[in-house]
Scaffold this motif. Sequence first.
Motif, PDB file in Angstrom:
ATOM      1  N   UNK A  46      23.170  46.442  -1.383  1.00 28.57           N
ATOM      2  CA  UNK A  46      21.910  47.002  -1.661  1.00 28.57           C
ATOM      3  C   UNK A  46      22.215  48.607  -1.423  1.00 28.57           C
ATOM      4  N   UNK A  47      21.610  49.538  -2.384  1.00 29.06           N
ATOM      5  CA  UNK A  47      22.200  50.910  -2.321  1.00 29.06           C
ATOM      6  C   UNK A  47      20.874  51.458  -2.468  1.00 29.06           C
ATOM      7  N   UNK A  48      20.730  52.854  -2.654  1.00 30.56           N
ATOM      8  CA  UNK A  48      19.815  53.821  -3.008  1.00 30.56           C
ATOM      9  C   UNK A  48      20.362  54.994  -3.784  1.00 30.56           C
ATOM     10  N   UNK A  49      19.492  55.401  -4.610  1.00 32.05           N
ATOM     11  CA  UNK A  49      19.609  56.682  -5.127  1.00 32.05           C
ATOM     12  C   UNK A  49      18.244  57.407  -5.510  1.00 32.05           C
ATOM     13  N   UNK A  50      18.216  58.580  -6.422  1.00 31.74           N
ATOM     14  CA  UNK A  50      17.075  59.086  -6.327  1.00 31.74           C
ATOM     15  C   UNK A  50      15.883  58.286  -7.090  1.00 31.74           C
ATOM     16  N   UNK A  51      16.357  57.229  -7.886  1.00 30.43           N
ATOM     17  CA  UNK A  51      15.342  56.429  -8.472  1.00 30.43           C
ATOM     18  C   UNK A  51      14.555  55.450  -7.287  1.00 30.43           C
ATOM     19  N   UNK A  52      15.502  55.198  -6.416  1.00 32.26           N
ATOM     20  CA  UNK A  52      15.038  53.976  -5.673  1.00 32.26           C
ATOM     21  C   UNK A  52      16.131  53.114  -5.065  1.00 32.26           C
ATOM     22  N   UNK A  53      15.683  51.970  -4.269  1.00 31.59           N
ATOM     23  CA  UNK A  53      16.529  51.247  -3.748  1.00 31.59           C
ATOM     24  C   UNK A  53      16.945  50.161  -4.897  1.00 31.59           C
ATOM     25  N   UNK A  54      18.138  49.576  -4.979  1.00 32.37           N
ATOM     26  CA  UNK A  54      18.480  48.619  -5.807  1.00 32.37           C
ATOM     27  C   UNK A  54      19.727  47.587  -5.292  1.00 32.37           C
ATOM     28  N   UNK A  55      19.661  46.464  -5.994  1.00 35.65           N
ATOM     29  CA  UNK A  55      20.903  45.793  -5.747  1.00 35.65           C
ATOM     30  C   UNK A  55      21.806  46.097  -6.617  1.00 35.65           C
TER      31      UNK A  55
END
Length: 80
Positions: free
Chosen positions: A61-70
């Motif tokens: 699980x990670x996150x960036x400016x767009x949101x949280x993602x697998x």
Amino acid sequence: MYNTVVPITTPKRSGNRRSSKSADKPRNEFWDMPVREKEAFLAKATQEIVDEAHKSGYSTTHGDKTGVFFLHPDGKREYI
């Protein structure tokens, strides 16, 4: 099923702490490292754990400016 929880561990602090300004003290303890050195150490350790999880077939699980993602082992991002 998708997440892998990865604990981050650091060296234990010794009970007998000398001043960080001591010239004879080796810089081998995490807590005595400069901030940028700590950041580099943790970034490398984190990347190694993520790579290991992906090699084992697990998503992380990670996150960036767009949101949280697998982040799946094949490199695909699945935003949640």
